[in-house]
Each structure stands twice: as C-alpha cells, then as structure tokens.
Design a protein around this motif. Structure first.
Motif, short mmCIF file in Angstrom:
data_model
loop_
_atom_site.label_atom_id
_atom_site.label_comp_id
_atom_site.label_asym_id
_atom_site.label_seq_id
_atom_site.Cartn_x
_atom_site.Cartn_y
_atom_site.Cartn_z
N UNK A 1 36.12 76.90 31.10
CA UNK A 1 35.32 75.70 31.61
C UNK A 1 34.37 76.07 32.92
N UNK A 2 35.25 76.82 33.70
CA UNK A 2 34.81 77.11 35.28
C UNK A 2 33.46 77.96 34.78
N UNK A 3 33.67 78.82 33.98
CA UNK A 3 32.55 79.90 33.64
C UNK A 3 31.38 79.28 32.92
N UNK A 4 31.66 78.38 31.81
CA UNK A 4 30.67 77.69 31.00
C UNK A 4 30.03 76.64 31.30
N UNK A 5 31.02 75.77 32.19
CA UNK A 5 30.47 74.54 32.96
C UNK A 5 29.82 73.65 32.03
N UNK A 6 30.43 73.09 30.90
CA UNK A 6 29.90 72.18 29.89
C UNK A 6 29.52 70.76 30.84
N UNK A 7 28.85 70.07 30.15
CA UNK A 7 28.33 68.89 30.96
C UNK A 7 29.50 67.73 31.11
N UNK A 8 30.57 67.63 30.20
CA UNK A 8 31.43 66.92 30.34
C UNK A 8 32.41 67.18 31.41
N UNK A 9 32.67 68.68 31.49
CA UNK A 9 33.51 69.14 32.74
C UNK A 9 32.77 69.02 34.08
N UNK A 10 31.48 69.14 34.07
CA UNK A 10 30.72 69.15 35.42
C UNK A 10 30.87 67.60 35.74
N UNK A 11 30.80 66.46 35.02
CA UNK A 11 30.94 65.15 35.25
C UNK A 11 32.32 64.81 35.79
N UNK A 12 33.44 65.55 35.13
CA UNK A 12 34.99 65.18 35.50
C UNK A 12 35.19 65.69 36.76
N UNK A 13 34.47 67.04 37.14
CA UNK A 13 34.70 67.47 38.38
C UNK A 13 34.20 66.45 39.50
N UNK A 14 32.83 65.89 39.33
CA UNK A 14 32.28 65.13 39.95
C UNK A 14 33.43 63.92 40.40
N UNK A 15 33.98 63.34 39.32
CA UNK A 15 34.82 62.28 39.33
C UNK A 15 36.03 62.70 40.28
#
Length: 168
Positions: free
Chosen positions: A56-70
């Motif tokens: 996930x840290x490599x591919x950075x899918x959109x949902x994961x990026x949103x959760x990191x911003x959260x």
C-alpha cells in the motif's frame, strides 16, 4: 479499577507516542513528496516497506491516501491530546480516547479488508495492522470507562446528594 486502568493507560501511552512519531515520519511519505523529507527518514520508510512488504505504501491506492490524510489531520492531533490527557489526568481524556479509538478501528478495518481481500499482503503486515485494530479497540473501551472512582466534589465538599450519612 485503579491498577488495570493504569496498565491500560500505560499501554495506550506507548501506542499514542508511537503514532505521534510514525505518522509524520513514515505515513506522511505516502502523501507528501519524497523531497520533503531528509534522506535518513526516506531510508527508514524504505526499510519498513522492504521488511513488511507494505504494498500500500508503494502502490498508494486512492483510499489509502485518503486514510493517511485522515491519520495526519485527525488521528495524529488526537494522539497528541491523548498523550497530554494521560500524563496530566485531564477529565476530557475519555472523550478524546473514545474518538481516537473509533476512528482507528474504522480506518484500520478498511486497510485490513484490503490486505486480507487482495491476498497480496504478507502475514507480518496483516499482523501489524491487527495490532492497530487492537489499539483502537483498547482506546475505545478505555474511553467508555470512567477515569476514576472518586466521589464528585464541589470545591472541598462532596457534591450535593452524594454526601455520606453519618453513623451513630
């Protein structure tokens, strides 16, 4: 309730401190340019990705990026408040702990769903996120437990209606 609460608070304090450090140093690299970080921090993130195989840290899918911003905008400040709340025995600690726990469980559920459903995640990565789920559950339950068993007071006197009756 005193000793178990202190043990739980100690565990949560360690978890909040870990979150306080890892969120801006490691997790934020999923949403900010690599050039924003010192080379040593970039290497630290890369060694984490290599060891845990965190796709996930490599591919950075959109949902994961949103959760990191959260995590960075909501959970990270709550972790800071919870550290202060534990150390200073603040009465609002239960509320912030409950909010943090619910938010952590919600975001970790989405990540675990992806990790388990995709079947691309290493066992180590799934276990690590399961620990985050446990921290969230512990924080949520701790938020529901009263901070102390003390009798409420107004000034130096017991609150009205809660005074003990004198025995003869």
């Amino acid at each position: 309730m005193g000793t178990p609460c202190k043990v739980v608070d100690g565990l949560l304090l360690v978890a909040f401190m870990a979150s306080f450090v890892t969120a801006p140093l490691i997790c934020s690299q999923a949403v900010l340019p690599e050039t924003s970080f010192p080379e040593s921090v970039v290497r630290l993130k890369q060694s984490y990705v290599d060891e845990s195989q965190d796709y996930l840290m490599v591919e950075k899918p959109h949902f994961f990026v949103a959760l990191v911003w959260l995590e960075l905008t909501f959970q990270w400040p709550l972790a800071l408040l919870n550290i202060y709340g534990i150390l200073a025995s603040k009465p609002w600690f239960n509320t912030t702990c409950l909010i943090y726990g619910v938010s952590c469980i919600t975001s970790t559920s989405a990540v675990l769903g992806e990790l388990i459903g995709s079947q691309k995640a290493s066992e180590k990565l799934v276990q690590m996120h399961a620990v985050f789920m446990g921290v969230g559950a512990l924080a949520m339950v701790r938020g529901l437990v009263p901070q102390s068993c003390k009798v409420p007071t107004i000034g130096k006197r017991p609150a009205p209606g809660l005074a003990r009756k004198k025995r003869a």
